[in-house]
Design an enzyme around this catalytic site. Structure first.
Site, PDB file in Angstrom:
ATOM      1  CE1 TYR A  33     -11.171  -5.008  -2.066  1.00 56.37           C
ATOM      2  CE2 TYR A  33      -8.987  -5.949  -2.341  1.00 56.37           C
ATOM      3  CZ  TYR A  33     -10.225  -5.612  -2.856  1.00 56.37           C
ATOM      4  OH  TYR A  33     -10.501  -5.871  -4.175  1.00 56.37           O
ATOM      5  NE  ARG A  52      -6.872   1.731  -4.510  1.00 56.73           N
ATOM      6  CZ  ARG A  52      -6.492   0.871  -5.443  1.00 56.73           C
ATOM      7  NH1 ARG A  52      -6.715   1.144  -6.724  1.00 56.73           N
ATOM      8  NH2 ARG A  52      -5.886  -0.248  -5.132  1.00 56.73           N
ATOM      9  NE  ARG A 100     -27.244  -9.110   9.841  1.00 61.28           N
ATOM     10  CZ  ARG A 100     -28.320  -8.634   9.212  1.00 61.28           C
ATOM     11  NH1 ARG A 100     -29.391  -8.280   9.900  1.00 61.28           N
ATOM     12  NH2 ARG A 100     -28.328  -8.503   7.897  1.00 61.28           N
ATOM     13  CG  HIS A 102     -29.075  -3.019   7.891  1.00 58.83           C
ATOM     14  ND1 HIS A 102     -29.687  -3.994   8.646  1.00 58.83           N
ATOM     15  CD2 HIS A 102     -29.029  -3.505   6.633  1.00 58.83           C
ATOM     16  CE1 HIS A 102     -29.994  -5.021   7.876  1.00 58.83           C
ATOM     17  NE2 HIS A 102     -29.606  -4.750   6.648  1.00 58.83           N
ATOM     18  CE  LYS A 146      -7.951  -2.774  -3.710  1.00 57.18           C
ATOM     19  NZ  LYS A 146      -8.426  -3.624  -4.799  1.00 57.18           N
ATOM     20  CD  GLU A 179     -13.267  -1.731 -12.437  1.00 52.69           C
ATOM     21  OE1 GLU A 179     -12.080  -1.523 -12.189  1.00 52.69           O
ATOM     22  OE2 GLU A 179     -14.183  -1.459 -11.634  1.00 52.69           O
ATOM     23  CG  LEU A 204     -10.300   0.383  -7.584  1.00 55.46           C
ATOM     24  CD1 LEU A 204     -11.020   0.859  -6.325  1.00 55.46           C
ATOM     25  CD2 LEU A 204      -9.459  -0.837  -7.274  1.00 55.46           C
TER      26      LEU A 204
HETATM   27  N1  PMP Z   1     -10.431  -2.805 -10.699  1.00 52.70           N
HETATM   28  C1  PMP Z   1     -10.826  -3.656  -9.742  1.00 52.70           C
HETATM   29  C2  PMP Z   1     -12.279  -3.973  -9.621  1.00 52.70           C
HETATM   30  C3  PMP Z   1      -9.885  -4.243  -8.875  1.00 52.70           C
HETATM   31  O1  PMP Z   1     -10.278  -5.088  -7.912  1.00 52.70           O
HETATM   32  C4  PMP Z   1      -8.516  -3.936  -9.050  1.00 52.70           C
HETATM   33  C5  PMP Z   1      -7.471  -4.584  -8.192  1.00 52.70           C
HETATM   34  N2  PMP Z   1      -7.459  -4.098  -6.922  1.00 52.70           N
HETATM   35  C6  PMP Z   1      -8.148  -3.027 -10.052  1.00 52.70           C
HETATM   36  C7  PMP Z   1      -9.129  -2.485 -10.855  1.00 52.70           C
HETATM   37  C8  PMP Z   1      -6.711  -2.650 -10.260  1.00 52.70           C
HETATM   38  O2  PMP Z   1      -6.275  -1.824  -9.215  1.00 52.70           O
HETATM   39  P1  PMP Z   1      -4.735  -1.766  -8.780  1.00 52.70           P
HETATM   40  O3  PMP Z   1      -3.973  -1.430 -10.006  1.00 52.70           O
HETATM   41  O4  PMP Z   1      -4.698  -0.684  -7.771  1.00 52.70           O
HETATM   42  O5  PMP Z   1      -4.394  -3.103  -8.254  1.00 52.70           O
END
Ligand code: PMP
Length: 297
Positions: A33, A52, A100, A102, A146, A179, A204
């Site tokens: 997403y 991305r 279904r 995997h 993501k 993070e 991310l």
């Molecule tokens: N880390 C994670 C785990 C996230 O879900 C997000 C938000 N999408 C971010 C960092 C920040 O990413 P962005 O600045 O692209 O929204």
């Protein structure tokens, strides 16, 4: 006004929007997403977000559901039909519908869902800063992709919510901060170094993170990408988090301890103002529309 969603080639009423019970996103979290902010009718950093998305799809060998020009059109149309002027557009691509099993299906028919809604970062939180709690990072080893497989993030965010905190900072067993559940984590050291973790598979690589990094460098701050520990964060002069929906959000408390003097630091506030200008956001005191203020990204 009723909300509208885009589902696999059709715009439909949001409340009726649905995917098949054997959609692989539903069954396996086999889906990726993106979330793009809309500020005063402008898409903020649209191309990096679409880059991305392509990267996430590529890492999982998932077919793009439509080409990029078509996707841009669908995003705009969803935003227009929902009359979003300040808010977010959400897009999700799954590996489609299949019995279904995997392993990947033989077909390459990805599904695409797009929604949009009005929201703005909460101005009181942005001005006064927020508190965060910390918890162990129990996620997988490809946090750079993501995906919608967000259960560890969900559990940590729920823990934060129950503690009355805005976010949870995720910490490795070695005591390093990776993070947040839906944002990147930053500290400013006593020596005025702006520190954030390098974009490896452990986090991310936030689009906001990249933009803020570039802004900080442009403004002449010393930006250092390195691993930092929770102990360092507790001792930091300033802390903040960045995301599409939170922009630059000052962090004034980590667990039970104030960061610095417990107020947003000067460097954080400067970066916040620069980022808001980049995003085309009205100065503080401007409109705050409907929404929770802590919208998920
Ligand atoms: N880390 C994670 C785990 C996230 O879900 C997000 C938000 N999408 C971010 C960092 C920040 O990413 P962005 O600045 O692209 O929204």
């Amino acid at each position: 006004m009723s909300r509208i969603a885009y589902v696999n080639g059709r715009f439909t009423r949001h409340r009726d929007a649905a995917v098949h019970v054997e959609d692989r996103g539903y069954q396996f979290a086999d889906a990726v997403y993106e979330v793009i902010a809309i500020q005063n009718d402008r898409f903020v950093d649209e191309e990096p977000h679409l880059d991305r998305l392509e990267r996430s799809l590529g890492e999982l060998r998932m077919a793009p559901p439509v080409g990029r020009p078509a996707l841009r059109y669908i995003l705009r149309e969803t935003v227009r039909r929902n009359r979003v002027h300040n808010g977010i557009v959400y897009m999700q691509v799954s590996r489609g519908v299949a019995r279904r099993d995997h392993a990947f299906p033989a077909h390459r028919d990805s599904s695409l869902v797009v929604t949009a809604r009005s929201t703005m970062p909460k101005s009181s939180a942005r001005a006064g800063g927020v508190s965060v709690v910390t918890t162990e990072d129990i996620r997988w080893k490809r946090c750079d992709i993501k995906t919608v497989g967000l259960l560890p993030n969900v559990l940590a965010k729920q823990m934060a919510a129950e503690a009355g905190a805005y976010e949870a900072w995720l910490v490795t067993p070695d005591g390093d901060v990776t993070e947040c559940t839906s944002a990147n984590a930053w500290i400013v050291t006593a020596g005025r170094e702006v520190v954030t973790r390098p974009p490896t598979h452990a986090i991310l690589n936030g689009i906001t993170r990249r933009t803020v990094r570039a802004i900080a460098e442009r403004e002449g701050y010393a930006v250092v990408e390195r691993v930092f520990s929770l102990d360092e964060a507790h001792a930091a002069a300033e802390a903040f988090l960045t995301s599409t929906t939170s922009h630059v959000m000052p962090v004034v408390r980590i667990d039970d301890r104030p960061v610095g003097d417990g107020r947003p630091g000067p460097l954080t506030s400067a970066l916040q103002a620069h980022y808001d200008a980049h995003a085309g956001m009205a100065p503080e005191g401007g409109t705050e529309t409907a929404g929770t203020g802590s919208a998920e990204a």
